[in-house]
Scaffold this active site. Sequence first.
Site, PDB file in Angstrom:
ATOM      1  N   HIS A 488     -11.807  55.400 -18.539  1.00  0.00           N
ATOM      2  CA  HIS A 488     -13.062  55.944 -18.021  1.00  0.00           C
ATOM      3  C   HIS A 488     -14.257  55.148 -18.557  1.00  0.00           C
ATOM      4  O   HIS A 488     -15.095  54.666 -17.786  1.00  0.00           O
ATOM      5  CB  HIS A 488     -13.170  57.421 -18.429  1.00  0.00           C
ATOM      6  CG  HIS A 488     -14.405  58.109 -17.963  1.00  0.00           C
ATOM      7  ND1 HIS A 488     -14.414  58.969 -16.884  1.00  0.00           N
ATOM      8  CD2 HIS A 488     -15.683  58.062 -18.405  1.00  0.00           C
ATOM      9  CE1 HIS A 488     -15.641  59.423 -16.691  1.00  0.00           C
ATOM     10  NE2 HIS A 488     -16.440  58.889 -17.608  1.00  0.00           N
ATOM     11  N   GLU A 489     -14.317  54.991 -19.871  1.00  0.00           N
ATOM     12  CA  GLU A 489     -15.466  54.282 -20.458  1.00  0.00           C
ATOM     13  C   GLU A 489     -15.462  52.811 -20.051  1.00  0.00           C
ATOM     14  O   GLU A 489     -16.520  52.213 -19.873  1.00  0.00           O
ATOM     15  CB  GLU A 489     -15.472  54.432 -21.980  1.00  0.00           C
ATOM     16  CG  GLU A 489     -15.625  55.874 -22.474  1.00  0.00           C
ATOM     17  CD  GLU A 489     -16.809  56.619 -21.865  1.00  0.00           C
ATOM     18  OE1 GLU A 489     -17.820  55.984 -21.533  1.00  0.00           O
ATOM     19  OE2 GLU A 489     -16.712  57.852 -21.696  1.00  0.00           O
ATOM     20  N   HIS A 495     -19.114  48.513 -14.691  1.00  0.00           N
ATOM     21  CA  HIS A 495     -20.296  48.699 -13.834  1.00  0.00           C
ATOM     22  C   HIS A 495     -21.474  47.913 -14.420  1.00  0.00           C
ATOM     23  O   HIS A 495     -22.271  47.315 -13.699  1.00  0.00           O
ATOM     24  CB  HIS A 495     -20.628  50.195 -13.780  1.00  0.00           C
ATOM     25  CG  HIS A 495     -21.304  50.638 -12.520  1.00  0.00           C
ATOM     26  ND1 HIS A 495     -21.672  51.944 -12.317  1.00  0.00           N
ATOM     27  CD2 HIS A 495     -21.693  49.985 -11.407  1.00  0.00           C
ATOM     28  CE1 HIS A 495     -22.243  52.061 -11.129  1.00  0.00           C
ATOM     29  NE2 HIS A 495     -22.269  50.883 -10.562  1.00  0.00           N
TER      30      HIS A 495
HETATM   31 ZN    ZN Z   1     -18.541  59.072 -17.596  1.00  0.00          ZN
END
Ligand code: ZN
Length: 701
Positions: A488-489, A495
């Site tokens: 997730h991180e 991004h």
């Molecule tokens: Zn998040």
Amino acid sequence: MNANALLDFTGLPRFNAITSADVQPAISELLAQARALVEQLTTGNVAATWNDFAAPLADGIERLSRAWGIVAHLHSVNDIPEWREAYNGMLPAVSRFYAELGQNLKLFASYKVIRESTEYPQLSLARRRIVDNEIRDFRLSGAELPEEKKPRFQAIQEELAHLAAKFSENLLDATNAFAEIVSDEAELAGLPDDVKQAAREAALKDAEAGVPASWKFTLHMPSYLPVMQYADSRRLRAAMYRAYATRAAEFGPSELDNTPLILRILELRREAAQLLGYNNHAEVSLVPKMAESVAQVLAFLRDLAIKAKPFAERDIAELRDFARQELGLETLEPWDVGYASEKLLQARYAFSEQDVKQYFGEEKVLAGLFHVVETLFGVRIKPDSAPVWHEDVRFFRIEEQVGGNSMPNAEKDAHAGELIGQFYLDLYARETKRGGAWMDEAIARRRVAGHASVGIQKPVAYLNCNFSRPVGSRPATFTHNEVSTLFHETGHGLHHLLTRGEELGVSGIHGVEWDAVELPSQFMENYCWDWGVLQQMTAHVDTGAPLPRALFDKMLAAKNFQSGLQNVRQLEFSLFDLLLHSDFDPAGNRSILDLLAEVRREVAVIVPPEWHRLPNSFSHIFAGGYGAGYFSYKWAEVLSADCFAAFEEAGDPFDPVTGKRFLDEILSVGGTRPALDNFRAFRGREPQVDALLRHSGMIPA
Ligand code: ZN
């Protein structure tokens, strides 16, 4: 080199040289410089153009935000007294500066001049978007209102801030006001030992010495949740449930009743929205979000509700049968749901987290994660070196791969080996580290005038987790949940790092709508539920064997346990929130509870008792910034699931064409383009809820 290492902006942060004594002088100097710059840009004869106004403003503020970012980071990962003092010492001054910036009407006027100028249509898409975003934010804070309406708007904002604070205080006071004292030890049956121990200590703290043995339970999560989940005593569960469900309502002391506050908040939000020229608060809430209209979000929520409800009905029927047959509960009351669910989960899908953990050693997991990123996005991740803040911290670089995905086709091979970005990885928990896991930026990608080499400042990110460190000679091992957190991180990190943005305000995650920010992070989580990935990414620390399929199947079943119920519950909250802020008149005949009952008739399968007061404790929407925005949770889940489904449709979770399209249309675009346009460009259509349903095990018969 600058004597004050915080004022050195030539490269990576100098963690080997920065000390807490640098903070006050460096940040004070940068604040003074930033103030002087704002003054000069708003009072002199500065032309309101991109080059004379917007660009120097961004440059000037970036130095402050980079240096302050380092200070805030060190405060989070090395919270020792001198860093806490250094951070807190400058926090008020930094906050004040940014607040003033957001209220500076001269800055607003200059952005408006650019917007109306002949220069605007000539600007790049990214620059136009930055100008538009600035103007939007000023407008939403009331900058555009006629002078005679501004005092009223300001007064509303102040009263709303006060009401939000009061709402939280009432809820906390009401939570604290209740205690259930148990004096019969038999009533503790089923509870874990540590919970009983904590309840005993809580009782002893209150009681006079010599008082007979008793146990104190409260409405705080570490006490309340285990009771609802494990306590065999139905009386205890029912008493706790009722107390929890009626907090800050009319049944308790009137000074803690949130009901009048809720009505006032709704009234004021509506009035503020109408001053700004909108019909209601929901419309205002959607302006800076990815979702385009109230009607669109309502249709989205209702579509998902229609599809999820049959599964929720199946879940509740299964639970009722189990409770009757195995637990002797003829009717399933709301205070039985958590308890019976826990028993059902254990009976059907139990597995040991500890067993799973033996398969996820640190090096194997990192190799698996990097392989996923390299394959999907055509990059290489290599160990790198840099000054760090703790010996645990690792540092990596991302490079272009030969034939990689991250460059436009014509250029790609010429750039093989070129640096894209770098990241720090701080995996283990420490006493001096803030809890949880998070991604933060150290340096953002942008084009810098006169910069050496290609003129691009390369991005750098911090990835922080709180996993357990290696013990003895054994490598660190992670739970599957921790692995999922790491993915997730990393999604947030990608991004930031794989952006092609060249303008600070929309590069990486800057300027991305908050209901779209979780798309890349949740997208990456899909890969740690992919059987092919798991086979590569797991090896038992003792035997070297990959994760057994039977264990994986249990993990998957547990992940999807009661997903129908969980979905309709989130949809109930989301729909209620959105309708309350759009289709509800605080002065009308229909009450808030009437509206909630209508929503429940539409989507819920568990209807709480008539005395349940959900709104009175719904602090997300009344005190937490989620007003008319609670839907964002589901929205982001649907988007990320739908993006992953594009890979499933291509028949390969690593399909290179789809990977390149995801990189080109979403990941690298950042805030340059509206998030819904990014999604449509990637998927070729509007978001659909089906993939989320399928991934949660809700597959229509
Ligand atoms: Zn998040």
